[in-house]
Design an enzyme around this catalytic site. Structure first.
Site, PDB file in Angstrom:
ATOM      1  N   HIS A 100       3.269   1.300  -9.044  1.00 56.83           N
ATOM      2  CA  HIS A 100       4.434   2.123  -9.408  1.00 56.83           C
ATOM      3  C   HIS A 100       3.970   3.250 -10.300  1.00 56.83           C
ATOM      4  CE1 HIS A 100       7.622  -0.271  -7.694  1.00 56.83           C
ATOM      5  NE2 HIS A 100       7.138  -1.350  -8.245  1.00 56.83           N
ATOM      6  N   ASP A 156      -0.270  -9.589  -4.654  1.00 58.49           N
ATOM      7  CA  ASP A 156       1.028  -8.905  -4.706  1.00 58.49           C
ATOM      8  C   ASP A 156       0.882  -7.567  -5.433  1.00 58.49           C
ATOM      9  OD1 ASP A 156       4.490  -9.877  -5.527  1.00 58.49           O
ATOM     10  OD2 ASP A 156       3.646  -8.274  -4.312  1.00 58.49           O
ATOM     11  N   HIS A 187       9.792 -14.226   1.089  1.00 55.66           N
ATOM     12  CA  HIS A 187      10.044 -13.883  -0.315  1.00 55.66           C
ATOM     13  C   HIS A 187      11.296 -14.656  -0.707  1.00 55.66           C
ATOM     14  CE1 HIS A 187      10.806 -10.898  -3.705  1.00 55.66           C
ATOM     15  NE2 HIS A 187      12.006 -11.373  -3.504  1.00 55.66           N
ATOM     16  N   ASP A 232       9.292  -9.038   2.690  1.00 58.94           N
ATOM     17  CA  ASP A 232       8.991  -9.105   1.259  1.00 58.94           C
ATOM     18  C   ASP A 232       9.407  -7.855   0.497  1.00 58.94           C
ATOM     19  OD1 ASP A 232       6.576  -8.488  -1.026  1.00 58.94           O
ATOM     20  OD2 ASP A 232       7.527 -10.454  -1.065  1.00 58.94           O
ATOM     21  N   LEU A 274       0.813  -1.214   0.000  1.00 56.28           N
ATOM     22  CA  LEU A 274       0.000   0.000   0.000  1.00 56.28           C
ATOM     23  C   LEU A 274       0.853   1.274   0.000  1.00 56.28           C
ATOM     24  CD1 LEU A 274      -3.018  -1.014   2.292  1.00 56.28           C
ATOM     25  CD2 LEU A 274      -2.671  -1.314  -0.169  1.00 56.28           C
TER      26      LEU A 274
END
Lengths: 434, 177, 315
Positions: free
Chosen positions: A315, A311, A185, A158, A69
């Site tokens: 961006h 996931d 991860h 992660d 987030l």
């Protein structure tokens, strides 16, 4: 006000339920499930909103256990508010958010902040995942107990792997004693270094440095070994390779407490999508080959993989509209995850009941959070799905702040039309319920 | 539209024209001294060889023969997609201070031939440049006139005038198509 | 008079991004056209007015003297105007993205943009964004199509053709755009290609490109018609790709002895610049079988041919 959802097909694997029935919601809880409920039988007065769900599926609220987030620190990509809005639009009543913010969520004040922002937004429930190591550096453990008390539901570095096996061992053992899941991860940085996509004929053809599948396999193997040795549990994030699936399958057979999740792009796309150098397909772990994609689907089907988690990795365009090698890794997913997962049902790979397990029941069990069930008395987190609705993916209409979606223009079938959190309708599809 | 082929010059007429051109060239030049024949690819090549043969016959001298490809000098070369096929330019001697006769089979709008003197200038500085053509079919769009003409042949703009010399197969003939 | 419409030939594409996209006919077209252009470079006045009024922009994000100079000479011999933009001196240093640079350049309305970049796929970004023709002068490890075309021309000149020849490419294949483009071009033209290099520098699944792979140089070179040596760069970004220069040349340097294993009339090629003694022995580089200097002169002719064939393409 009470809420009566009439005539939908209720699919609740926690009760082995798949039948047409009505759901009465009162005071934020599932009050009753019964066929042909009528108002006259309601005691206690007060008004009731009735919604006809003929043709729709009524499921316990979907839980996305792996999202980014970006707040605090990267609000230009996403905020907790916009992320939570994207979540309910995608049918999710709850999300768990990763710790690789700025500052990193490695102490209680950041966890507090996230929870406050989520409460202020008042949309999907937000469960913070805190970092395993301070500042994600992989050197020192964070204060697991303090973070748990602050409200963190699990631990994960992660974005990065926990490189030191010694530290990972300590993390699994300590977390186990506190009943906190550790989400791993799995990436061997020595093998993945410099890579931009899966290592395969496609990467050779495109002249791009590759990330070999063994980068993931080696770390999955390591984590399973540590869990087995210490008798603890580990959850593998974003499974992408055939070998990972096979190792998890074997480990489960042997009784190791390993659970696993995958994301929609790993069972929908392959590395062939990278031809054309579109950075919306650049993700970590990378899209793999057809054999891996098929193995992931099989893993979802036979119980090897426990959950589907988006996931969601927003961006901004300045990080994606650049040369491929320089582009950031990640794709958004909250608003497409459900439809892409429904496609597996449409193709006969999994049943609808299994889908709800993967997207609601199992995430709630792994994270030990409320939800995942419509048992009478449980919190009224409900997702209503129209499995026949056809729609075309148009990221410009998304609630997320970012647009890095590889599925633009794709025609999908199935959509969340109502998202109810604690008995309140927080998302309604305009076509379904004007 | 039917292919109405008209033979407007037969072998004899062609031969007489070539002879006359050769004589005129030699007369103007007062002999074959410093004369160079440059054929404009592709139409001028066979014709230039014939003219050179005639001169050799008359004067007993072999004048140098070069071949000039003017594709790269045309004003219409940068067209959408289609580029004209280029051929080799072969001028293995100096042009400085020489009397150059450019040879082409047909002069029409003048655009092709206009490019030739420009091209030649890049190879040296001739004393003078003359132009010889077998057929002048009119419809000039530029102020270019040949110095030596085989025959003036009126033609419609849309017709095609084709010069065929037997070295390339078939018989000597000039056709209007 | 030869009408323009006769013998018209076409390269019906806007850009040249890679040799993978070119058909045999297209490659032959470029090589034939380049052949015609060679003659111009032998004249006293090495210029024709063909691209007069055309602007060619050389956008070089990676330093390169030879390729850029070759393109510049090619453009100037066609009377085009050239503008050189190199990353270190332009607004790129100020952080301007490739996308913004592309849009800025498009607004200035050049005709052709030649781009060299260290990232694979960069020319494709440009080609998508701008209406001008884009020529890829090298994108990361992906392709270097003009190099492969000049290599093909050199082979064709020396060997009379390309079909059926045994070609060996030796070196760091993993990081070589020259190798990739040549593999595409040569397999399209019917040559049999063997790639040879250290095992760690052979890209994954490369046999799927239709080549054989050999890590033993002596075996690879045996019976070859063409031996192409690649430049070895020992430091790449953060890591060293091979234990040492000495180790590399012991295994992969083309010496006179190794060359004996090839056919008697085999030719030796190298895209340059040469690391004498590392990948090729000095006496071989300067020897009678080396065609390295032919490659350079063919480079100008090939680039002239491409500028000629692509110009005006967007009308």
């Amino acid at each position: 006000m009470k809420l009566l959802l009439k005539g939908g097909r209720i699919i609740d694997p926690s009760q082995d339920m798949d039948e047409r029935s009505d759901v009465l919601i009162d005071k934020g809880r599932v009050a009753r499930i019964a066929k042909d409920m009528s108002l006259s039988r309601n005691k206690g007065g007060g008004s009731t909103q009735i919604i006809d769900l003929e043709g729709a599926i009524v499921a316990p609220g979907l839980i996305d256990m792996h999202t980014h987030l970006r707040e605090p620190g990267f609000e230009y990509k996403e905020t907790i508010r916009t992320g939570a809005a994207a979540a309910v639009a995608g049918g999710f009543t709850a999300v768990a958010c990763m710790a690789n913010t700025n500052p990193v969520n490695d102490n209680r004040s950041v966890t507090d902040f996230i929870l406050r922002q989520a409460a202020a937004a008042g949309l999907a429930r937000v469960y913070p995942l805190a970092a395993v190591s301070k500042n994600l550096e992989g050197k020192q453990l964070t204060e697991f107990n303090d973070l748990k008390e602050a409200g963190a539901v699990g631990l994960s570095d992660d974005g990065r792997p926990v490189i030191s096996s010694g530290l990972m061992r300590q993390a699994l053992e300590y977390a186990h004693s506190l009943s906190l899941p550790v989400i791993s991860h799995c990436e061997d940085l020595g093998l993945s270094e410099g890579g931009a996509m899966n290592e395969s004929f496609v990467s050779t053809d495109l002249g791009l440095p590759g990330i070999p599948s063994i980068s993931e396999d080696i770390m999955v193997s390591r984590d399973i070994a540590i869990a087995r040795y210490t008798g603890t549990a580990v959850h593998i994030a974003h499974v992408s390779t055939a070998e990972s699936v096979e190792m998890i399958r074997r480990a489960k057979r042997e009784g190791v407490a390993v659970t696993a999740e995958t994301a929609a792009h790993y069972f929908t796309l392959t590395d062939e999508s990278l031809r054309g150098y579109s950075t919306n397909f650049k993700v970590s772990p990378p899209l793999r080959g057809a054999r891996d994609r098929d193995a992931v689907r099989q893993g979802l089907r036979d119980g090897t993989i426990d959950a589907i988690a988006s996931d969601h990795a927003p961006h901004a365009s300045m990080e994606k509209d650049v040369e491929f090698a320089l582009a950031a890794f990640g794709m958004i997913g909250l608003e497409t995850s459900l439809a892409l997962s429904l496609a597996l049902v449409g193709q006969g790979i999994i049943t609808m009941g299994r889908l709800i397990e993967l997207m609601s029941l199992n995430p709630s069990r792994i994270l030990r959070i409320p939800g995942g069930s419509l048992r009478e008395g449980s919190i009224a987190d409900v997702t209503v799905i129209d499995p026949e609705r056809e729609w075309t993916v148009d990221p410009s209409t998304f609630r997320s702040k970012s647009r890095n979606c590889p599925f633009e223009g794709r025609r999908l079938t199935g959509k969340a039309v109502l998202t109810i959190v604690g008995g309140k309708i927080l998302y309604r599809d305009a076509e379904f319920l004007p | 539209m039917e292919n109405k082929k008209r033979i407007v010059m037969d072998a004899d007429r062609i031969d007489r024209s070539i002879s006359r051109i050769a004589y005129e060239m030699l007369e103007d030049n007062k002999g074959a001294e410093d004369m160079i024949v440059i054929a404009i690819r592709t139409g001028g090549i066979l014709l230039a060889r014939r003219i050179r043969e005639k001169i050799s016959h008359i004067e007993g001298v072999e004048v140098p023969l070069g071949i000039l490809d003017i594709t790269l000098y045309r004003d219409d070369v940068i067209m959408r997609g289609k580029k004209p096929k280029m051929g080799e330019t072969d001028i293995p001697f100096s042009l400085d201070d020489k009397r150059v006769i450019l040879v082409d089979d047909v002069i029409f709008t003048g655009r092709t031939i206009r490019a030739a003197p420009d091209a030649l200038m890049d190879f040296g500085r001739p004393r003078l440049i003359r132009l010889a053509v077998l057929v002048d079919r009119g419809h000039r769009e530029l102020p270019i006139q040949p110095d030596y003409v085989g025959e003036k042949l009126p033609s419609a703009f849309w017709e095609e005038v084709s010069v065929n010399l037997s070295e390339s197969g078939g018989s000597d003939e000039v056709l209007i198509l | 008079m030869t009408p323009a419409s006769d013998n018209a030939i076409t390269l019906t594409r806007k850009d040249l991004l890679g040799l993978k996209d070119l058909s045999r006919d297209e490659i032959n077209l470029v090589l034939d056209t380049a052949e015609s252009f060679k003659e111009i470079s032998t004249r006293t006045i090495k210029k024709v007015p063909t691209l007069r009024g055309t602007t060619v922009i050389n956008l070089f994000y990676e330093a390169s003297t030879r390729t850029r100079t070759s393109f510049e000479i090619a453009a100037k011999r066609l009377s085009a105007d050239t503008v050189n933009i190199s990353a270190s001196t332009s607004s790129v240093v100020k952080g301007e993205t490739l996308v913004d640079t592309a849009k800025t350049l498009e607004a200035m309305n050049p005709d052709i943009i030649v781009i060299r970049h260290s990232c694979a796929g960069a020319p494709h970004i440009l080609a998508r964004l701008v209406s001008q023709s884009i020529i890829n002068a090298g994108d990361g490890f992906h392709e270097h199509p003009t190099q492969a075309l000049l290599d093909l021309l050199t082979i064709r000149q020396r060997k009379g053709g390309i079909e059926g020849l045994k070609v060996v490419i030796v070196g760091d294949i993993q990081h070589s755009r020259v190798a990739r483009s040549n593999v595409y071009g040569m397999t399209t033209m019917g040559a049999r290609v063997t790639l040879c290099g250290p095992a760690i520098l052979i890209p994954r699944s490369v046999e799927q490109m239709g080549v054989t792979v050999e890590t033993d140089m002596k075996k690879a070179v045996r019976g070859a018609d063409v031996v192409m040596m690649l430049r070895m760069q020992f430091e790449r970004q953060r890591s060293i790709v091979f234990p040492s220069i000495r180790e590399y040349s012991q295994l992969f340097c083309l010496t006179g002895d190794t060359l004996e294993l090839a056919k008697k009339d085999a030719i030796v090629m190298h895209p340059g610049p040469i690391n004498r003694g590392t990948e090729i022995a000095p006496e071989v580089a300067d020897g009678p079988r080396s065609v390295i200097l032919d490659q350079v002169s063919n480079g100008v002719a090939v680039r002239m041919a491409l500028l000629y064939l692509l110009a005006g393409g967007r009308q």
